[in-house]
Design a protein around this motif. Structure first.
Motif, short mmCIF file in Angstrom:
data_model
loop_
_atom_site.label_atom_id
_atom_site.label_comp_id
_atom_site.label_asym_id
_atom_site.label_seq_id
_atom_site.Cartn_x
_atom_site.Cartn_y
_atom_site.Cartn_z
N GLY A 70 0.72 -1.26 0.17
CA GLY A 70 0.07 -0.08 -0.40
C GLY A 70 0.69 1.24 -0.15
N GLU A 71 0.14 2.88 -0.11
CA GLU A 71 0.87 3.54 -0.19
C GLU A 71 1.42 4.36 0.90
OE1 GLU A 71 -2.15 6.96 -1.39
OE2 GLU A 71 -2.36 5.95 -3.26
N ARG A 72 1.02 3.30 2.67
CA ARG A 72 2.08 3.35 4.00
C ARG A 72 2.03 2.23 3.96
NH1 ARG A 72 -1.45 7.15 8.13
NH2 ARG A 72 0.77 7.41 8.62
N ASP A 73 3.21 1.29 3.17
CA ASP A 73 3.94 0.76 3.35
C ASP A 73 5.25 0.61 2.59
OD1 ASP A 73 2.25 -1.37 4.54
OD2 ASP A 73 1.40 -2.39 2.38
N GLY A 74 6.40 0.60 3.81
CA GLY A 74 7.53 1.77 3.52
C GLY A 74 8.16 0.01 3.48
N VAL A 75 8.74 -0.56 1.96
CA VAL A 75 9.48 -1.44 2.12
C VAL A 75 11.49 -1.18 2.59
CG1 VAL A 75 10.27 -3.23 0.46
CG2 VAL A 75 7.84 -2.19 0.48
N ILE A 76 11.67 -2.41 3.05
CA ILE A 76 13.36 -2.29 3.23
C ILE A 76 13.95 -3.38 2.75
CG2 ILE A 76 15.74 -2.09 4.96
CD1 ILE A 76 13.55 -1.10 7.00
N ILE A 77 14.46 -2.82 1.57
CA ILE A 77 15.39 -4.90 1.53
C ILE A 77 17.14 -4.59 2.28
CG2 ILE A 77 16.98 -5.43 -0.63
CD1 ILE A 77 14.11 -4.37 -2.30
N VAL A 78 17.64 -5.48 3.19
CA VAL A 78 18.08 -5.77 3.47
C VAL A 78 19.35 -6.90 3.37
CG1 VAL A 78 17.40 -6.87 5.13
CG2 VAL A 78 19.02 -6.01 5.59
N LYS A 101 10.44 0.16 -11.11
CA LYS A 101 9.70 -1.14 -11.12
C LYS A 101 8.66 -1.10 -10.94
CE LYS A 101 10.05 -5.56 -14.26
NZ LYS A 101 10.93 -6.38 -14.43
N THR A 102 8.46 -1.47 -10.06
CA THR A 102 7.34 -1.11 -8.45
C THR A 102 5.92 -0.36 -8.70
OG1 THR A 102 8.53 -1.46 -6.64
CG2 THR A 102 8.50 -3.55 -7.85
N GLY A 103 7.19 0.82 -8.26
CA GLY A 103 6.13 2.34 -8.71
C GLY A 103 6.08 2.51 -6.86
N TYR A 104 6.03 1.74 -5.59
CA TYR A 104 6.05 1.16 -4.64
C TYR A 104 6.61 2.98 -4.22
CZ TYR A 104 5.07 -3.58 -4.08
OH TYR A 104 4.54 -4.56 -5.26
N PRO A 105 6.45 3.62 -3.44
CA PRO A 105 7.00 4.94 -2.70
C PRO A 105 7.64 5.33 -2.01
CG PRO A 105 4.46 4.32 -2.08
CD PRO A 105 4.25 4.02 -2.51
N ILE A 106 7.84 3.93 -1.14
CA ILE A 106 8.48 4.34 0.15
C ILE A 106 9.81 2.95 0.11
CG2 ILE A 106 8.57 4.43 2.78
CD1 ILE A 106 6.09 5.14 2.64
N VAL A 107 10.90 2.95 -0.44
CA VAL A 107 11.20 2.12 -0.62
C VAL A 107 12.93 2.15 0.10
CG1 VAL A 107 12.38 -0.28 -1.59
CG2 VAL A 107 10.30 1.06 -2.48
N GLU A 108 13.63 1.26 1.47
CA GLU A 108 14.97 1.42 1.31
C GLU A 108 15.81 1.13 1.50
OE1 GLU A 108 15.85 4.96 1.89
OE2 GLU A 108 14.24 5.59 1.67
N PRO A 109 17.38 1.45 1.54
CA PRO A 109 18.64 0.51 1.76
C PRO A 109 18.78 -0.01 2.98
CG PRO A 109 18.98 1.68 0.81
CD PRO A 109 18.06 2.38 0.77
N ALA A 110 19.79 -1.24 3.00
CA ALA A 110 19.45 -2.20 4.96
C ALA A 110 20.69 -2.58 4.60
CB ALA A 110 18.62 -1.72 5.41
N HIS A 111 21.90 -2.54 5.22
CA HIS A 111 22.66 -3.56 5.48
C HIS A 111 22.93 -4.46 7.05
CE1 HIS A 111 23.95 -1.89 1.62
NE2 HIS A 111 24.48 -1.20 2.41
N MET A 112 23.19 -5.36 7.29
CA MET A 112 22.07 -5.91 8.42
C MET A 112 24.08 -5.72 9.49
SD MET A 112 22.14 -9.80 9.19
CE MET A 112 24.29 -9.86 9.19
N GLN A 133 3.58 0.66 8.31
CA GLN A 133 3.32 -0.46 8.30
C GLN A 133 5.35 -0.59 7.65
OE1 GLN A 133 1.53 -3.98 7.61
NE2 GLN A 133 1.33 -4.33 5.52
N VAL A 134 6.25 -1.69 7.31
CA VAL A 134 7.06 -1.68 7.39
C VAL A 134 7.28 -3.16 6.79
CG1 VAL A 134 10.07 -1.66 7.94
CG2 VAL A 134 8.63 0.51 8.88
N ILE A 135 7.63 -3.54 5.75
CA ILE A 135 8.20 -5.06 5.01
C ILE A 135 9.16 -4.70 4.67
CG2 ILE A 135 7.73 -6.51 3.16
CD1 ILE A 135 5.12 -4.07 2.22
N VAL A 136 10.47 -5.54 5.73
CA VAL A 136 11.61 -6.04 6.15
C VAL A 136 12.01 -7.12 5.33
CG1 VAL A 136 13.88 -6.78 7.12
CG2 VAL A 136 11.49 -5.00 7.73
N SER A 137 12.12 -7.03 3.60
CA SER A 137 12.06 -8.12 2.61
C SER A 137 14.25 -8.60 2.45
CB SER A 137 12.16 -7.72 1.39
OG SER A 137 12.83 -8.49 0.47
N PRO A 138 14.35 -10.11 3.28
CA PRO A 138 16.15 -10.11 3.13
C PRO A 138 16.74 -10.10 1.65
CG PRO A 138 15.20 -11.48 4.93
CD PRO A 138 13.51 -10.34 4.15
#
Length: 213
Positions: A70-78, A101-112, A133-138
């Motif tokens: 959703g628009e208020r979901d944040g995605v973290i690719i770690v 490619k996805t058009g998701y408004p909130i996507v952030e990188p992270a390193h473990m 809501q934050v979605i952490v994608s390993p």
């Protein structure tokens, strides 16, 4: 001749003599299906469902209803993180590709570990951009200690600073059909490079690693 009511929707007429064929055809037998026997006419279409879908019943069939970011979901690719600056920069490039490619408004990188931004930094950045809501994608291939222990622990610590924000940690890449295509593409490109028919890919460029030993 008498009528015998045997069901609210069914009435049978009994004759004292054996009826003729024409009388049988015109027998006083009337039946209306009760509500619980009514059904939708026409073919029922059933689709094969992929993983992680919801089922909803509609028009006698099964409808796929996937969950979306959703628009208020944040995605973290770690990823794991590296002491090598070039490796960490590649995660930034992937996040840019993913966002475009996805058009998701909130996507952030992270390193473990070993590099910034951390999971804590990325979590806070998502919240500052309006995520509830934050979605952490390993960005890991298979589940291991980092997925079972380290990432959940670091994410839980980051979430303590934002008690009104929920989060989820998704599965790693794992055994996905599309990874077969990715691995095959890498193999074919490297073979083409060794044969002199292609330049080094973005991963190997400048390393001279892609060569025949």
């Amino acid at each position: 001749m008498e009528s015998l009511p045997i069901h609210p929707h069914l009435t049978v007429t009994r004759c004292s003599r054996r009826p003729s064929l024409s009388e049988t055809t015109r027998a006083h037998l009337s039946w209306r299906p009760p509500k619980f026997l009514e059904y939708t006419r026409g073919p029922v279409k059933i689709k094969y469902l992929s993983r992680r879908t919801c089922l909803s019943n509609t028009n006698g069939g099964i409808k796929r209803k996937p969950h979306k970011v959703g628009e208020r979901d944040g995605v973290i690719i770690v990823d794991h993180g590296s002491r090598r600056k070039e490796s960490n920069l590649m995660l930034n490039q992937f996040v840019t590709m993913f966002r475009d490619k996805t058009g998701y408004p909130i996507v952030e990188p992270a390193h473990m570990e070993l590099a910034e931004p951390s999971i804590r930094d990325a979590f806070g950045s998502c919240v500052q951009q309006g995520a509830n809501q934050v979605i952490v994608s390993p960005f890991f291939l298979f589940p291991g200690r980092h997925w079972h222990q380290d990432i959940p622990s670091l994410t839980a610590e980051a979430a303590k600073e934002h008690p009104r924000v929920s989060y989820i940690i998704t599965a790693p890449l794992g055994l996905h059909d599309l990874l077969v295509d990715v691995v095959d593409d890498r193999i074919q490109h490297c073979l083409s490079h060794v044969a002199g028919d292609a330049d080094e890919c973005a991963v190997c460029v400048g390393t001279s690693k892609c060569r025949l030993y």
